[in-house]
Design a protein around this motif. Sequence first.
Motif, PDB file in Angstrom:
ATOM      1  N   GLU A  11      -4.526   2.830   2.358  1.00 22.85           N
ATOM      2  CA  GLU A  11      -4.419   4.244   2.689  1.00 22.85           C
ATOM      3  C   GLU A  11      -3.583   4.434   3.951  1.00 22.85           C
ATOM      4  O   GLU A  11      -3.473   3.537   4.785  1.00 22.85           O
ATOM      5  N   PRO A  65      -1.700  -3.474  -7.856  1.00 23.15           N
ATOM      6  CA  PRO A  65      -2.508  -3.934  -8.993  1.00 23.15           C
ATOM      7  C   PRO A  65      -2.616  -5.451  -9.059  1.00 23.15           C
ATOM      8  O   PRO A  65      -1.646  -6.178  -8.815  1.00 23.15           O
ATOM      9  N   VAL A  72      -8.017  -0.365   3.978  1.00 25.10           N
ATOM     10  CA  VAL A  72      -7.895  -1.157   2.754  1.00 25.10           C
ATOM     11  C   VAL A  72      -9.267  -1.303   2.102  1.00 25.10           C
ATOM     12  O   VAL A  72     -10.302  -1.314   2.773  1.00 25.10           O
ATOM     13  N   SER A  73      -9.254  -1.415   0.791  1.00 22.10           N
ATOM     14  CA  SER A  73     -10.493  -1.575   0.020  1.00 22.10           C
ATOM     15  C   SER A  73     -10.163  -2.175  -1.335  1.00 22.10           C
ATOM     16  O   SER A  73      -9.001  -2.197  -1.767  1.00 22.10           O
ATOM     17  N   MET A  74     -11.231  -2.636  -2.030  1.00 18.09           N
ATOM     18  CA  MET A  74     -11.085  -3.231  -3.360  1.00 18.09           C
ATOM     19  C   MET A  74     -12.195  -2.662  -4.242  1.00 18.09           C
ATOM     20  O   MET A  74     -13.338  -2.554  -3.811  1.00 18.09           O
ATOM     21  N   PRO A  75     -11.887  -2.282  -5.492  1.00 16.28           N
ATOM     22  CA  PRO A  75     -12.910  -1.675  -6.363  1.00 16.28           C
ATOM     23  C   PRO A  75     -13.983  -2.679  -6.757  1.00 16.28           C
ATOM     24  O   PRO A  75     -13.750  -3.888  -6.793  1.00 16.28           O
ATOM     25  N   SER A  78      -7.618  -5.254  -7.523  1.00  9.31           N
ATOM     26  CA  SER A  78      -6.465  -4.578  -6.915  1.00  9.31           C
ATOM     27  C   SER A  78      -6.793  -4.181  -5.478  1.00  9.31           C
ATOM     28  O   SER A  78      -7.950  -3.943  -5.117  1.00  9.31           O
ATOM     29  N   LEU A  79      -5.752  -4.074  -4.669  1.00 11.25           N
ATOM     30  CA  LEU A  79      -5.908  -3.719  -3.263  1.00 11.25           C
ATOM     31  C   LEU A  79      -5.356  -2.313  -3.044  1.00 11.25           C
ATOM     32  O   LEU A  79      -4.215  -2.023  -3.399  1.00 11.25           O
ATOM     33  N   GLU A  80      -6.172  -1.439  -2.429  1.00 15.54           N
ATOM     34  CA  GLU A  80      -5.749  -0.075  -2.128  1.00 15.54           C
ATOM     35  C   GLU A  80      -5.540   0.067  -0.628  1.00 15.54           C
ATOM     36  O   GLU A  80      -6.414  -0.294   0.169  1.00 15.54           O
ATOM     37  N   SER A 106      -1.080   6.992   0.164  1.00 13.27           N
ATOM     38  CA  SER A 106      -1.871   5.841  -0.293  1.00 13.27           C
ATOM     39  C   SER A 106      -1.134   5.120  -1.412  1.00 13.27           C
ATOM     40  O   SER A 106      -0.322   5.713  -2.125  1.00 13.27           O
ATOM     41  N   ASP A 122     -10.997  -6.464 -11.998  1.00 13.29           N
ATOM     42  CA  ASP A 122     -10.048  -5.650 -11.246  1.00 13.29           C
ATOM     43  C   ASP A 122     -10.186  -5.982  -9.764  1.00 13.29           C
ATOM     44  O   ASP A 122     -11.175  -5.626  -9.115  1.00 13.29           O
ATOM     45  N   THR A 134      -1.740   1.640  -4.377  1.00 12.97           N
ATOM     46  CA  THR A 134      -2.601   0.622  -4.983  1.00 12.97           C
ATOM     47  C   THR A 134      -1.742  -0.526  -5.475  1.00 12.97           C
ATOM     48  O   THR A 134      -0.807  -0.310  -6.268  1.00 12.97           O
TER      49      THR A 134
END
Length: 347
Positions: free
Chosen positions: A101, A40, A86-89, A97-99, A36, A95, A38
Amino acid sequence: MEKLVWLVVFMNSFTTFHAILELIGTHDTEGTWKSSITLPCVYEPSQDFVQQTVIWTLFQDQSPATVFRRDSSGDHILLSQYRGRVSMPNSMPGDVSLEIEKLEVRDSGHYTCKVTWRAQDKSLLTRERTTTVKVVKVAVTKPIVRPGPLGFTVPKGARTSLTCSAKGSPPITYRWFKGEPGGNTVLVSNHAILMFDSLRTSDTGKYYCEAENRASSQVMQQSDAVQLTVRGYQGTSLPLYLIILIVVLCVAVVCVVIALVLCKRKTKKDNLNEITDHNSKNLTRGETCSGVNDKCTYEEAKSRGENNYTSQPVKENEYETIGTVKKNDYATLRKATASEYELGDVP
């Protein structure tokens, strides 16, 4: 002069807004295949601006494609290859940021974070920041073998395990062999953990594992061979003199127990004979023994223990008769005694 003051104020306001809403991130990052990462993208929120949209776009071969979009209607994943990855907090304001996996090699490219705000005067402000992502495959490292809680020397019948651990891009495949590398070996497992539910003496031997992943180098790594020893019953046998001593002690204990049992029985038999003899003597005396707790209930003849007293009242004339009889008896006895003394005085 007034125009100059207005221009200075405008420039200061623009510089302040630009500093507050500046996007912070990295220009280049490297991700490991199947892991994974992230990307930023952070800014400092302002009360004068409300976030409207966040768009993440991927540029590959000069062709942009929208990966992720967040607006008033929610989050949207627009590329099928990223769905579920993919997800975003949502916990921290500012914030975005794109995560990503389970990175794939095709995920490499230029990712642009684009944020749009709406000001109090209904105007829109947009900022962008691009991050270059490179997905690499890391070759597996030399694996390390770790024993279970009991170590490498384990008693027979116990449960233990050997664990093979290596670093590198997942997935990593493992194989366990019994023997030494380069010699006669036997494949015993295809898992990272080699389990032994109930050890046997035949499980004693040397073991090693192999680790491999699908990195570009296609390198397979072997661990060092470890020695697993199973302690059997013959390995824990006692010296001969100690075995003889234990046997002698056991025989002595058995003899003592038998002697105590016989002594107890003899004592009990003597007590029974004594009780029987005692009861026989009592029967000759006219006594009857109950036999309970060696207690006898003696029963004497009625002639010895009978009581002839009566509780009926005696009449007065009977008292007089008894008194008269007693007085006459006393006078007669006295006269006889006097006569005896007189006869004794005669020469």
